[in-house]
Enzyme design. Structure first.
Site, PDB file in Angstrom:
ATOM      1  N   ARG A 103      22.126 -48.240   1.126  1.00  0.00           N
ATOM      2  CA  ARG A 103      22.013 -46.775   1.250  1.00  0.00           C
ATOM      3  C   ARG A 103      23.316 -46.073   0.878  1.00  0.00           C
ATOM      4  NH1 ARG A 103      18.340 -45.892   6.723  1.00  0.00           N
ATOM      5  NH2 ARG A 103      16.343 -45.877   5.641  1.00  0.00           N
ATOM      6  N   GLY A 109      12.554 -51.873   5.516  1.00  0.00           N
ATOM      7  CA  GLY A 109      13.645 -52.822   5.746  1.00  0.00           C
ATOM      8  C   GLY A 109      13.250 -54.276   5.549  1.00  0.00           C
ATOM      9  N   GLY A 135      10.548 -45.283   7.166  1.00  0.00           N
ATOM     10  CA  GLY A 135       9.582 -44.327   7.721  1.00  0.00           C
ATOM     11  C   GLY A 135       9.152 -43.262   6.723  1.00  0.00           C
TER      12      GLY A 135
HETATM   13  C1  3PG Z   1      15.541 -44.783   8.795  1.00  0.00           C
HETATM   14  O1  3PG Z   1      16.359 -45.669   9.008  1.00  0.00           O
HETATM   15  O2  3PG Z   1      14.323 -45.009   8.685  1.00  0.00           O
HETATM   16  C2  3PG Z   1      16.050 -43.379   8.579  1.00  0.00           C
HETATM   17  O3  3PG Z   1      17.422 -43.362   8.450  1.00  0.00           O
HETATM   18  C3  3PG Z   1      15.547 -42.465   9.662  1.00  0.00           C
HETATM   19  O4  3PG Z   1      16.035 -42.865  10.898  1.00  0.00           O
HETATM   20  P1  3PG Z   1      15.277 -42.443  12.240  1.00  0.00           P
HETATM   21  O5  3PG Z   1      13.994 -43.231  12.269  1.00  0.00           O
HETATM   22  O6  3PG Z   1      16.216 -42.769  13.363  1.00  0.00           O
HETATM   23  O7  3PG Z   1      14.986 -40.967  12.147  1.00  0.00           O
END
Ligand code: 3PG
Ligand code: MG
Length: 394
Positions: A37, A348, A371
Site C-alpha cells: 500500500r 489480504g 473491504g
Molecule cells: C482495510 O485495511 O481494509 C482498509 O484500510 C480499511 O480499514 P478499516 O476496515 O479499519 O476501515
C-alpha cells in the site's frame, strides 16, 4: 466515472492534502510485513511533488481509540518506509488538525506525513467541524485511498465537501478503472472466485455476483456451506448450517452457475501437521474436516477458468497456509496466471496467496483493497468516490 483527477489539477505552489491508505500489516514489533500500500501510494505523492506542490499525506493505521495517543498507533514505521521509497525525508507531524508552525513552514517540493488520522476525535463519525478544519489546511484535496473508499470518515468524505478543489489520485483512479473493466462491461465469460471462511460475511457479494457472472466458484468455508446444501453433510468442516437456505436459494435461482466440489482433501484436525486424506464428498465421515478441494473438483474448476475472458478473485479456496492443503488454491492461482483473461484480485488473503505462489506479475490487476473491493463487487456506492463525483458535477 466523473470525477476530477490529480493529473488534471495545476498544483504548482499549492498546498496539497493527500489521503492515502497506508494501513499496512505489522508484526508484533511494529515492523511492516507488506509495504504494497505504501508503494502504491508513491506515484501520486511523487507527481504532486514533481509539479511543485507542498504536500501533506495522511492515513489511518489500524483502528485506534479516538482522542487517545499511543505509540503503537503511530505512522512512524510508515514514514520511514515512505522516505526510503521517495528518497527524501518525510517528517512526521502530530497534532496537525489546527495547523501551526509545521504548516506555515511547508514549502513547495516538500512532503510531510500527518499522524494517524483516526486518532483525531470525530474522524470516524465524519464530523463536519473536524472535516472543515482539515480542509482549511489545503488548496487541493486528493483522495488516493481506494482501500478506505467504503468508509465515510472525515478524511475520506467530509473534507472533500469543504476543500477548494477535491480530486482522485492515480491509485484511486486506477483501481476504479480496473474494477469497472471487470464488472461494468466485462468480456465474457465472466468468472468470479469467492473464497474465505464464512457465507454470512459475503452473502451480499455472493448474491450480487451470482446475478452478474457466468460462473461463481466458491471456496473455503463458503464452499462448505454450499456443499452442505447440495450434499447434506460436510463432516465437522467449518460451515454455517444457518446459511444453508441462503446458499440453496442461490443454487436454485442460478442453476449450474455454482460448481459444487465432489472431492476434498480432509483431515481430522485443523493443523499444518494434520494428515491429509483425499475423499469423495459422499464418503466424508462425521469427524472429517474439509481443508482443500480435491483433484477432480480442481480439474472442473480449471476448465471454467481456462474458458474465462474476465476473472475476479477474492478469497482462497483451501487452507493454503498449510502446505498439505494448498494444492487447490495453488492450482487455481496457476490457472489464472496461465489464462489470457483480464484478471483482478483483491483482499489480504488472496494477495498473500498470489505472492506465495509467485504469480503476481501474471494477474492483470492486484487491488490494494479488501473491504472496499468487496463493496465494489456488491455494487454498493463507495462514499469516498461519490463525494468526489458530486464535487465534479458542481
Ligand atoms: C482495510 O485495511 O481494509 C482498509 O484500510 C480499511 O480499514 P478499516 O476496515 O479499519 O476501515
Ligand atoms: Mg480491514
Amino acid at each position: 466515472m466523473a470525477f476530477l483527477r490529480l493529473a488534471d489539477v495545476d498544483v504548482r505552489g499549492k498546498r496539497v492534502f493527500i489521503r492515502a491508505d497506508l494501513n499496512v500489516p505489522q508484526d508484533d514489533g511494529g515492523a511492516i510485513t507488506d509495504d504494497s500500500r505504501i508503494r502504491a501510494s508513491v506515484p501520486g505523492i511523487r507527481d504532486a511533488l514533481a509539479r511543485g506542490a507542498a504536500v501533506m499525506v495522511t492515513s489511518h493505521l489500524g483502528r485506534p481509540k479516538e482522542g487517545v495517543w499511543t505509540a503503537g498507533d503511530s505512522l512512524a514505521p510508515v514514514a520511514e518506509r515512505l522516505a526510503q521509497l521517495l528518497g527524501r525525508p518525510v517528517p512526521l507531524v502530530r497534532d496537525w488538525v489546527d495547523g501551526g508552525p509545521w504548516h506555515a513552514g511547508l514549502k513547495s517540493g516538500e512532503v510531510v506525513l500527518l499522524e494517524n488520522c483516526r486518532v483525531n476525535k470525530g474522524e470516524k463519525a465524519d464530523d463536519d467541524a473536524l472535516a472543515s478544519k482539515m480542509a482549511k489546511l489545503c488548496d487541493v484535496y486528493v483522495n488516493d485511498a481506494f482501500g478506505t473508499a467504503h468508509r465515510a470518515e472525515a478524511t475520506t468524505h467530509g473534507i472533500a465537501k469543504h476543500a477548494p478543489v477535491a480530486c482522485a489520485g492515480p491509485l484511486m483512479a486506477a483501481e476504479l478503472e480496473a474494477l469497472g473493466k471487470a464488472l461494468a462491461k466485462p468480456a465474457r465469460p465472466l468468472v468470479a472466485i469467492v473464497g474465505g471462511s464464512k457465507v454470512s460475511t459475503k452473502l451480499t457479494v455472493l448474491k450480487a455476483l451470482a446475478a452478474k457472472v457466468d460462473a461463481l466458484i466458491v471456496g473455503g468455508g463458503i464452499a462448505n456451506t454450499f456443499i452442505l446444501a447440495a450434499h447434506g453433510h460436510v463432516g465437522k468442516s467449518l460451515a454455517e448450517p444457518d446459511l444453508v437456505p441462503a446458499a440453496q436459494a442461490i443454487l436454485d435461482e442460478f442453476p449450474g452457475k455454482v460448481p459444487i466440489p465432489v472431492d476434498a482433501v480432509c483431515a481430522k484436525e485443523f493443523a499444518a501437521s494434520a494428515k491429509p486424506t483425499l475423499k469423495a464428498i459422499e464418503n466424508l465421515e462425521p469427524d472429517d474436516m474439509i481443508l482443500d478441494v480435491g483433484p477432480t473438483s480442481v480439474a472442473a474448476l480449471k476448465m471454467i477458468i481456462d474458458k474465462a475472458a474476465t476473472i475476479v478473485w477474492n478469497g482462497p479456496i483451501g487452507v493454503f497456509e498449510f502446505d498439505a492443503f494448498a494444492a487447490g488454491t495453488k492450482a487455481l492461482a496457476e490457472a489464472i496466471a496461465a489464462s489470457s483473461a483480464f484478471s483482478i484480485a483483491g483482499g489480504g488473503d488472496t494477495v498473500a496467496a498470489i505472492h506465495k505462489f509467485g504469480i503476481a506479475d501474471k494477474v492483470s490487476y492486484i487491488s490494494t483493497a479488501g473491504g472496499a473491493f468487496l463493496e465494489f463487487l456488491e455494487g454498493k456506492t463507495l462514499p469516498a468516490v461519490a463525494v468526489l463525483e458530486s464535487r465534479a458535477s458542481g
